[in-house]
Write a protein that holds these residues in place. Structure first.
Motif, PDB file in Angstrom:
ATOM      1  N   ALA A  49       7.172  13.798  -2.152  1.00 40.63           N
ATOM      2  CA  ALA A  49       7.900  12.533  -2.142  1.00 40.63           C
ATOM      3  C   ALA A  49       9.396  12.781  -1.966  1.00 40.63           C
ATOM      4  CB  ALA A  49       7.633  11.754  -3.431  1.00 40.63           C
ATOM      5  N   HIS A  57       0.815  -1.218   0.000  1.00 48.99           N
ATOM      6  CA  HIS A  57       0.000   0.000   0.000  1.00 48.99           C
ATOM      7  C   HIS A  57       0.849   1.269   0.000  1.00 48.99           C
ATOM      8  CE1 HIS A  57      -3.004  -2.746   2.342  1.00 48.99           C
ATOM      9  NE2 HIS A  57      -3.005  -3.001   1.045  1.00 48.99           N
ATOM     10  N   TRP A  58       2.164   1.132  -0.179  1.00 49.07           N
ATOM     11  CA  TRP A  58       3.041   2.291  -0.055  1.00 49.07           C
ATOM     12  C   TRP A  58       2.705   3.419  -1.030  1.00 49.07           C
ATOM     13  CZ3 TRP A  58       8.388  -0.507   0.761  1.00 49.07           C
ATOM     14  CH2 TRP A  58       8.578  -0.692   2.147  1.00 49.07           C
ATOM     15  N   ARG A  59       2.379   3.083  -2.267  1.00 47.31           N
ATOM     16  CA  ARG A  59       2.100   4.150  -3.237  1.00 47.31           C
ATOM     17  C   ARG A  59       0.862   4.953  -2.832  1.00 47.31           C
ATOM     18  NH1 ARG A  59       3.577   1.997  -9.318  1.00 47.31           N
ATOM     19  NH2 ARG A  59       5.525   0.942  -8.759  1.00 47.31           N
ATOM     20  N   THR A 103       1.680   7.006   0.176  1.00 46.60           N
ATOM     21  CA  THR A 103       2.510   8.167  -0.148  1.00 46.60           C
ATOM     22  C   THR A 103       1.643   9.344  -0.569  1.00 46.60           C
ATOM     23  OG1 THR A 103       4.402   6.805  -0.806  1.00 46.60           O
ATOM     24  CG2 THR A 103       4.325   9.057  -1.660  1.00 46.60           C
ATOM     25  N   LEU A 104       0.653   9.074  -1.401  1.00 44.39           N
ATOM     26  CA  LEU A 104      -0.267  10.132  -1.833  1.00 44.39           C
ATOM     27  C   LEU A 104      -1.060  10.679  -0.655  1.00 44.39           C
ATOM     28  CD1 LEU A 104      -1.606   8.591  -5.162  1.00 44.39           C
ATOM     29  CD2 LEU A 104       0.079  10.429  -4.902  1.00 44.39           C
ATOM     30  N   GLN A 126       9.694   2.891  -4.546  1.00 44.66           N
ATOM     31  CA  GLN A 126       8.274   3.219  -4.682  1.00 44.66           C
ATOM     32  C   GLN A 126       8.014   4.711  -4.496  1.00 44.66           C
ATOM     33  OE1 GLN A 126       5.168   0.702  -3.478  1.00 44.66           O
ATOM     34  NE2 GLN A 126       6.455  -1.114  -3.214  1.00 44.66           N
ATOM     35  N   LEU A 127       8.776   5.361  -3.634  1.00 42.76           N
ATOM     36  CA  LEU A 127       8.638   6.810  -3.471  1.00 42.76           C
ATOM     37  C   LEU A 127       9.036   7.527  -4.756  1.00 42.76           C
ATOM     38  CD1 LEU A 127      10.005   7.386   0.142  1.00 42.76           C
ATOM     39  CD2 LEU A 127       7.693   7.871  -0.660  1.00 42.76           C
ATOM     40  N   GLN A 128      10.111   7.054  -5.384  1.00 40.00           N
ATOM     41  CA  GLN A 128      10.550   7.664  -6.631  1.00 40.00           C
ATOM     42  C   GLN A 128       9.499   7.495  -7.724  1.00 40.00           C
ATOM     43  OE1 GLN A 128      14.245   5.600  -7.091  1.00 40.00           O
ATOM     44  NE2 GLN A 128      15.395   7.035  -5.828  1.00 40.00           N
ATOM     45  N   GLU A 129       8.892   6.317  -7.779  1.00 41.63           N
ATOM     46  CA  GLU A 129       7.874   6.064  -8.792  1.00 41.63           C
ATOM     47  C   GLU A 129       6.586   6.846  -8.505  1.00 41.63           C
ATOM     48  OE1 GLU A 129       7.423   1.847  -8.805  1.00 41.63           O
ATOM     49  OE2 GLU A 129       9.289   1.487  -9.892  1.00 41.63           O
ATOM     50  N   ALA A 130       6.306   7.053  -7.213  1.00 40.88           N
ATOM     51  CA  ALA A 130       5.070   7.748  -6.842  1.00 40.88           C
ATOM     52  C   ALA A 130       5.157   9.246  -7.097  1.00 40.88           C
ATOM     53  CB  ALA A 130       4.738   7.496  -5.373  1.00 40.88           C
TER      54      ALA A 130
END
Length: 218
Positions: free
Chosen positions: A145, A129-131, A134-135, A183-187
């Motif tokens: 981010a 559920h990280w993405r 993050t939002l 995942q932070l970079q992708e988000a």
């Protein structure tokens, strides 16, 4: 194989805590099951050492192997991996005293504290559920981010500098943070400069692990 004299919080309480009331565990674990795992980890925390991690990883390997021939074992390795994730998140909170005001690259202490609180919330969440988290955290805390990544970087530095080089604890923490950063970079993306710093920290850690592994083989 784990040492014969290894403490066994794995079988003694931590893994059984993941079982549902029916006695059967399935992913995803319910919030109640995950809280029960955290509670048992806290109870056995002084024994959650290298021997504990060796035992847990040996169980994961065995479950992976047995699943090929035993239908009842399928999914157990994934449950054990989730227990390992929960342990790692807890250890990243318990092992280090994070001073939010000293977060690198953040002059605003209020933003630094929010970023550190945001990372703490991500550590508490299921990585699946990280993405979405993050939002939610970005909107709720008013941070980006990139600012969350700065707080993660501090933990990477702590893992590199404070944990025993080549230890299982260091490795599982580094792998966990590596996936969080990805995942932070992708988000939300990050600056090239920040990404370069993060990757250098991880390369330094990997170099130390390779050196320690080579020394052990000699």
């Amino acid at each position: 194989e784990p040492p014969r004299d290894a403490p066994n919080p794995v079988g003694g309480g931590v893994v059984p805590a993941a079982a549902a009331s029916s006695g059967v565990s399935r992913l995803p674990l319910s919030p109640e099951q995950e809280e029960a795992v955290r509670s048992q980890l806290g109870r056995f925390w002084s024994d959650c050492n290298e021997a504990f991690l060796q035992t847990l990883q040996a169980w994961i390997s065995k479950a992976d192997g047995d699943a090929a021939t035993n239908e009842d074992i399928k999914g157990m390795a994934d449950i054990l991996r989730r227990v390992l994730q929960i342990f790692t998140a807890e250890s990243l909170t318990k092992d280090f005293d994070v001073e939010a005001g000293s977060l690198e690259g953040m002059e605003d202490e209020d933003i630094a504290k929010k970023a550190d609180a945001g990372v703490a919330a991500l550590l508490d969440a299921n990585p699946d559920h990280w993405r979405a988290e993050t939002l939610r955290i970005s909107n709720e805390f008013g941070i980006s981010a990139d600012q969350l990544l700065a707080a993660v970087q501090m933990r990477v530095q702590m893992v590199v500098l404070s944990q025993a080089n080549g230890s299982l604890r260091q490795r599982v923490q580094a792998e966990f943070l590596r996936e969080l950063m990805k995942q932070l970079q992708e988000a939300g993306g990050t600056s090239a400069q920040r990404e370069d710093v993060l990757q250098k920290e991880l390369k330094n850690l990997e170099s130390k692990e390779d050196k320690d592994s080579g020394d052990a083989d000699e």
